[in-house]
Structure formats: structure tokens, C-alpha cells
Design an enzyme around this catalytic site. Sequence first.
Site, PDB file in Angstrom:
ATOM      1  N   ASP A  43       0.809  -1.214   0.000  1.00  9.86           N
ATOM      2  CA  ASP A  43       0.000   0.000   0.000  1.00  9.86           C
ATOM      3  C   ASP A  43       0.851   1.277   0.000  1.00  9.86           C
ATOM      4  O   ASP A  43       0.321   2.376   0.025  1.00  9.86           O
ATOM      5  CB  ASP A  43      -0.972   0.002   1.178  1.00  9.86           C
ATOM      6  CG  ASP A  43      -0.276   0.022   2.533  1.00  9.86           C
ATOM      7  OD1 ASP A  43       0.916  -0.340   2.585  1.00  9.86           O
ATOM      8  OD2 ASP A  43      -0.924   0.397   3.527  1.00  9.86           O
ATOM      9  N   GLU A  44       2.161   1.135  -0.062  1.00 11.64           N
ATOM     10  CA  GLU A  44       3.080   2.271  -0.167  1.00 11.64           C
ATOM     11  C   GLU A  44       3.529   2.410  -1.620  1.00 11.64           C
ATOM     12  O   GLU A  44       3.526   1.448  -2.380  1.00 11.64           O
ATOM     13  CB  GLU A  44       4.314   2.051   0.714  1.00 11.64           C
ATOM     14  CG  GLU A  44       4.017   1.881   2.183  1.00 11.64           C
ATOM     15  CD  GLU A  44       3.685   3.193   2.870  1.00 11.64           C
ATOM     16  OE1 GLU A  44       4.114   4.248   2.378  1.00 11.64           O
ATOM     17  OE2 GLU A  44       2.994   3.142   3.899  1.00 11.64           O
TER      18      GLU A  44
END
Length: 104
Positions: free
Chosen positions: A83-84
Site C-alpha cells: 500500500d506504499e
Amino acid sequence: MEFCDDCGSMMKADDELWVCSSCGHKQPKDPSASFVVTEGQEETEVVDVSDAQDRGLPTTSVVCPDCDNDEAHWYMQQIRSADESETRFFICTECEHRWREDDN
């Protein structure tokens, strides 16, 4: 990371083979690929950046922090959680200094 040629699912490493967890398709691993194994994580392929120009890495206009050259080869790699955003890596075309740029 490998994906199954038959069904497109992600394959898992099993000794010298890639095995599809969905359909059971098996294929041999590429013996020339390099891997780094970190405890508690899956295998990830190492990006070899030696001879960046010979590997066809693209170039961009960015100032090298070591020699103030204004051009570098670059590539992106997912090194944090999914999710980064990806991390951008640069290699100076003059002095071959390497540095990275993360989104904050």
C-alpha cells in the site's frame, strides 16, 4: 515473482520449481536469476544495476548529490508494503553514484 502461464495466478517457489497454487502448473526457475531471501518474507528478485546503460535503463534529468552531473539512469522498485508507493533509484551517468528517492 512469477505468474502462471496457464491461469495467470501468482506462483510460489518450491525447490527448483515455480508451482501455481491455483491450477498446479509447474515450471523450472530461471537459474540465472538472483534472489534475496529475508526471514519472514517471500523471495524477491534482485535488480542488477551494474552496467546500467548496457541494460537499457532510461535516463532522466536529475542532479547527482556527489558530482553535480545533471543526468542519471533510473528504475523503480517496490521495497515497502504494497500500500506504499514504489521507490525510485538513480545511478549517475558520470560517477555511478547511487541514491534513492522516496515519497513522503
